[in-house]
Motif scaffolding. Structure first.
Motif, PDB file in Angstrom:
ATOM      1  N   MET A  28       0.868  -1.239   0.100  1.00 26.90           N
ATOM      2  CA  MET A  28       0.021   0.108   0.177  1.00 26.90           C
ATOM      3  C   MET A  28       0.787   1.057   0.084  1.00 26.90           C
ATOM      4  N   SER A  29       1.897   1.288   0.928  1.00 25.98           N
ATOM      5  CA  SER A  29       2.564   2.536   1.066  1.00 25.98           C
ATOM      6  C   SER A  29       3.980   2.123   1.538  1.00 25.98           C
ATOM      7  N   VAL A  30       4.873   3.308   1.581  1.00 28.62           N
ATOM      8  CA  VAL A  30       6.098   3.107   2.262  1.00 28.62           C
ATOM      9  C   VAL A  30       5.940   3.058   3.910  1.00 28.62           C
ATOM     10  N   ALA A  31       4.799   3.352   4.271  1.00 29.42           N
ATOM     11  CA  ALA A  31       4.448   3.298   5.773  1.00 29.42           C
ATOM     12  C   ALA A  31       3.983   2.138   6.263  1.00 29.42           C
ATOM     13  N   GLY A  32       3.786   1.090   5.135  1.00 32.62           N
ATOM     14  CA  GLY A  32       3.220  -0.121   5.721  1.00 32.62           C
ATOM     15  C   GLY A  32       1.843  -0.290   5.880  1.00 32.62           C
ATOM     16  N   ARG A  33       1.074   0.644   5.447  1.00 32.84           N
ATOM     17  CA  ARG A  33      -0.331   0.869   5.568  1.00 32.84           C
ATOM     18  C   ARG A  33      -0.984   1.807   4.728  1.00 32.84           C
ATOM     19  N   VAL A  34      -2.327   1.851   4.757  1.00 31.62           N
ATOM     20  CA  VAL A  34      -2.912   2.902   3.888  1.00 31.62           C
ATOM     21  C   VAL A  34      -2.916   4.146   4.839  1.00 31.62           C
ATOM     22  N   ARG A  35      -2.562   5.330   4.215  1.00 38.89           N
ATOM     23  CA  ARG A  35      -2.590   6.627   5.027  1.00 38.89           C
ATOM     24  C   ARG A  35      -3.644   7.373   4.916  1.00 38.89           C
ATOM     25  N   GLY A  36      -4.589   7.160   5.766  1.00 37.63           N
ATOM     26  CA  GLY A  36      -6.134   7.378   5.760  1.00 37.63           C
ATOM     27  C   GLY A  36      -6.140   8.954   5.473  1.00 37.63           C
ATOM     28  N   ARG A  37      -5.436   9.813   5.928  1.00 34.05           N
ATOM     29  CA  ARG A  37      -5.748  11.323   5.802  1.00 34.05           C
ATOM     30  C   ARG A  37      -5.170  11.818   4.301  1.00 34.05           C
ATOM     31  N   TRP A  38      -4.323  11.132   3.823  1.00 32.74           N
ATOM     32  CA  TRP A  38      -3.618  11.404   2.576  1.00 32.74           C
ATOM     33  C   TRP A  38      -4.626  10.889   1.424  1.00 32.74           C
ATOM     34  N   LEU A  39      -5.218   9.665   1.922  1.00 31.55           N
ATOM     35  CA  LEU A  39      -6.241   8.845   1.024  1.00 31.55           C
ATOM     36  C   LEU A  39      -7.433  10.006   0.897  1.00 31.55           C
ATOM     37  N   LEU A  40      -7.905  10.640   2.014  1.00 29.95           N
ATOM     38  CA  LEU A  40      -9.166  11.483   2.114  1.00 29.95           C
ATOM     39  C   LEU A  40      -8.714  12.625   1.060  1.00 29.95           C
ATOM     40  N   THR A  41      -7.666  13.218   1.154  1.00 30.43           N
ATOM     41  CA  THR A  41      -7.115  14.355   0.456  1.00 30.43           C
ATOM     42  C   THR A  41      -7.061  13.954  -1.079  1.00 30.43           C
ATOM     43  N   CYS A  42      -6.690  12.859  -1.552  1.00 31.80           N
ATOM     44  CA  CYS A  42      -6.723  12.329  -2.810  1.00 31.80           C
ATOM     45  C   CYS A  42      -8.134  12.265  -3.476  1.00 31.80           C
ATOM     46  N   THR A  69       5.080   6.126  -7.086  1.00 32.79           N
ATOM     47  CA  THR A  69       6.519   6.146  -7.139  1.00 32.79           C
ATOM     48  C   THR A  69       6.790   7.776  -6.236  1.00 32.79           C
ATOM     49  N   ARG A  70       5.909   8.706  -6.824  1.00 30.40           N
ATOM     50  CA  ARG A  70       6.221   9.917  -6.379  1.00 30.40           C
ATOM     51  C   ARG A  70       5.612  10.489  -5.018  1.00 30.40           C
ATOM     52  N   THR A  71       4.660   9.764  -4.577  1.00 32.04           N
ATOM     53  CA  THR A  71       3.902   9.857  -3.342  1.00 32.04           C
ATOM     54  C   THR A  71       4.088   8.793  -2.419  1.00 32.04           C
ATOM     55  N   GLY A  72       4.850   7.617  -3.007  1.00 31.32           N
ATOM     56  CA  GLY A  72       5.419   6.802  -1.873  1.00 31.32           C
ATOM     57  C   GLY A  72       4.067   5.770  -1.517  1.00 31.32           C
ATOM     58  N   GLY A  73       3.124   5.550  -2.149  1.00 34.42           N
ATOM     59  CA  GLY A  73       1.891   4.904  -1.945  1.00 34.42           C
ATOM     60  C   GLY A  73       0.891   4.821  -3.140  1.00 34.42           C
ATOM     61  N   LEU A  74      -0.148   3.845  -2.859  1.00 34.97           N
ATOM     62  CA  LEU A  74      -1.258   3.993  -3.758  1.00 34.97           C
ATOM     63  C   LEU A  74      -2.510   4.552  -3.618  1.00 34.97           C
ATOM     64  N   GLU A  75      -1.992   5.719  -2.311  1.00 32.43           N
ATOM     65  CA  GLU A  75      -3.626   6.363  -2.415  1.00 32.43           C
ATOM     66  C   GLU A  75      -4.065   7.154  -3.457  1.00 32.43           C
ATOM     67  N   SER A  76      -3.131   7.959  -4.203  1.00 33.50           N
ATOM     68  CA  SER A  76      -3.650   8.681  -5.275  1.00 33.50           C
ATOM     69  C   SER A  76      -4.273   8.133  -6.259  1.00 33.50           C
ATOM     70  N   GLY A  77      -3.492   6.657  -6.673  1.00 32.36           N
ATOM     71  CA  GLY A  77      -4.220   6.000  -7.630  1.00 32.36           C
ATOM     72  C   GLY A  77      -5.451   5.243  -7.388  1.00 32.36           C
ATOM     73  N   ILE A  78      -5.513   4.761  -6.175  1.00 32.84           N
ATOM     74  CA  ILE A  78      -6.955   4.223  -5.820  1.00 32.84           C
ATOM     75  C   ILE A  78      -8.177   5.492  -6.002  1.00 32.84           C
ATOM     76  N   ALA A  79      -7.776   6.528  -5.280  1.00 34.64           N
ATOM     77  CA  ALA A  79      -8.766   7.553  -5.343  1.00 34.64           C
ATOM     78  C   ALA A  79      -9.242   7.782  -6.807  1.00 34.64           C
ATOM     79  N   LEU A  80      -7.888   8.033  -7.794  1.00 32.75           N
ATOM     80  CA  LEU A  80      -8.482   8.255  -9.389  1.00 32.75           C
ATOM     81  C   LEU A  80      -9.118   7.197  -9.675  1.00 32.75           C
ATOM     82  N   HIS A  81      -8.861   5.951  -9.573  1.00 38.36           N
ATOM     83  CA  HIS A  81      -9.242   4.783 -10.153  1.00 38.36           C
ATOM     84  C   HIS A  81     -10.921   4.688  -9.425  1.00 38.36           C
ATOM     85  N   VAL A  82     -11.102   4.765  -8.348  1.00 34.41           N
ATOM     86  CA  VAL A  82     -12.374   4.490  -7.789  1.00 34.41           C
ATOM     87  C   VAL A  82     -13.429   5.351  -8.079  1.00 34.41           C
TER      88      VAL A  82
END
Length: 474
Positions: free
Chosen positions: A231-245, A373-386
């Motif tokens: 999911m991310s370099v933090a080892g989890r989904v970063r919730g607040r960043w996902l909401l921002t995306c 790769t630029r944000t260190g996780g899938l949050e931006s791609g998941i938000a765009l895809h969904v």
């Protein structure tokens, strides 16, 4: 003159009597040997010091043999063995380790488990990547082996297809039980499983969503790393960043819808017309299925293509290759671009678009992977895809079309779709830098709680020159 007898009537012989031998003179007393000196004090109890034997005078008429009557020097006191430690006490006593100084067996004494006592505890099952690792190389942990990404990829495909086939069989059985007849695979029922468009849509989305747990399980079981590393370099989904995306993705949907209306003015589309509102009775069940399953379907595709596949290719850095060609290939494979291209090509091949639609899907996958790769996780791609797929499914569902038409796409619509993607990517990268979103794994001295959600972290790593990447159901 004889001496008087004692009370028992015995008296010694008179020395003057005939036949009597003269009494021998009394033997001289031998001096006792000197006592040994005091034993030096030792940190442990000292064994008893044996005393030398005391020479006894010979009996009357006897003398010591030559050379044996002399006084022998006392033996030296016993020294405790093993560098001052007391000797073993008894047959089963354990050896004593000295309190100070090197061990009794020297500096090369055996270490670790020696056969005595319990074995050392085993390490953890999962091992994370070292600090400073970017997202596309998260699979290159200390336990990485060349066969782990290959085995995991095959396992994900086989297990996912097996679950999809099992779900299809269950769906056919349910239909036979409910309707009382088998579907006609040669007639109008060839493209349906349940005989209902809403149920078929739920089945199609669910068969894609099952790949999400398969990818997470492969990371944990085969690569022995945390599933959250997908999911991310933090080892989890970063919730607040996902909401921002998600907020940025909503803006993307608005811009994309407006650009598609503008593009339709330049396209001679004779297929449209005749669509009408189907009513709430048909729209609500389809909308519930879409809202519930599209996030799982979109997340599964992101985890498999932008998570697992991107990291599987990124783990093959070829860093041990020698020679000019090997070093050149290693320099390329250490960047995220091989994983971005391979993952986007695989993502495009699973869609049914043709012509310009292939470019549209490929760019969509490349933008999502580049953002990972630029944000260190899938949050931006998941938000765009969904949100892209929600818009692509809910719009046709309102007019009764639950099957996405995948085929040729006019280039005007492709341009109208790519431009909002570029704007979304630019906004995400700008906001990630402004919020200092973490883009590499953190070390023990970092503050991951702030870094993962944007209140302090590591700036995005700088790679080689990147081209500018700036709707359909993806």
């Amino acid at each position: 003159m004889p001496e008087p007898a004692d009370e028992k009537g015995w008296a010694p012989l008179d020395p003057g009597m005939s036949g009597g031998a003269p009494a021998p003179p009394p033997a001289p007393q031998q001096p006792l040997p000197p006592a040994p000196g005091p034993v030096p004090h030792a940190p442990f109890p000292q064994p008893p010091v044996p005393q030398p034997p005391v020479a006894q005078p010979p009996a009357a008429g006897w003398t010591w043999p030559a050379g044996q009557g002399a006084q022998q020097p006392p033996p030296a006191p016993m020294q405790p063995p093993y560098n001052g430690a007391p000797p073993y006490q008894g047959q089963y006593a354990a050896p004593h380790q000295p309190a100070y100084g090197p061990p009794p067996y020297g500096p090369y004494a055996p270490q670790g488990f020696t056969g005595y006592g319990p074995p050392p505890p085993k390490g953890p099952w999962t091992v994370g990547p070292p600090p400073g690792t970017p997202f596309h190389r998260m699979a290159r942990t200390p336990l990485h082996r060349w066969w782990r990404p290959l085995t995991g990829t095959v396992a994900i495909v086989v297990a996912g297809m097996a679950l999809a086939i099992a779900m299809m069989i269950v769906g056919i059985v349910i239909r036979v039980v409910v309707t009382g007849g088998a579907p006609d695979i040669s007639g109008s029922d060839a493209d349906t499983v349940f005989g209902n468009s809403t149920a078929d849509l739920a089945f199609n989305l669910a068969t894609i969503a099952v790949f999400l747990p398969m990818a997470l399980l492969a990371a944990w079981l085969l690569q022995r790393r945390g599933p959250g590393t997908l999911m991310s370099v933090a080892g989890r989904v970063r919730g607040r960043w996902l909401l921002t995306c998600c907020g940025l993705a909503l803006a993307f949907c608005a811009v994309s819808y407006a650009s598609s209306i503008i593009a339709s003015a330049f396209v001679d589309d004779t297929s449209s017309g005749g669509e009408h509102w189907v009513g709430w009775g048909r729209f609500v069940p389809a909308a519930i299925v879409i809202v519930l399953l599209v996030p799982l379907q979109s997340s599964a595709e992101e985890v498999v293509f932008r998570g697992w596949l991107l990291q599987a290719v990124g783990a093959c850095t070829l860093q041990n290759r020698t020679g000019r060609v090997g070093r050149a290939l290693s320099a390329v494979f250490r960047t995220p671009w091989p994983g971005i291209v391979i993952g986007s090509a695989a993502f495009t091949s699973l869609h049914g678009y043709t012509g310009w639609g292939i470019l549209d899907i490929f760019v969509f996958g490349a933008v999502a992977a580049w953002l990972a790769t630029r944000t260190g996780g899938l949050e931006s791609g998941i938000a765009l895809h969904v949100f892209n797929n929600l818009l692509a499914f809910l719009g046709p569902a309102a007019v009764g079309q639950l099957d996405i038409d995948q085929g040729g796409v006019p280039w005007q619509y492709v341009v109208a779709d790519i431009v909002p993607m570029l704007l979304y990517a630019a906004a995400v990268v700008w906001l990630a830098r402004r919020k200092r979103i973490q883009t590499v794994t953190s070390g023990p001295d970092d503050a991951p709680d702030e870094a993962v959600d944007g209140a302090g972290g590591v700036d995005a790593p700088v790679y080689a020159a990147e081209p500018e990447f700036v709707s359909r159901a993806e």
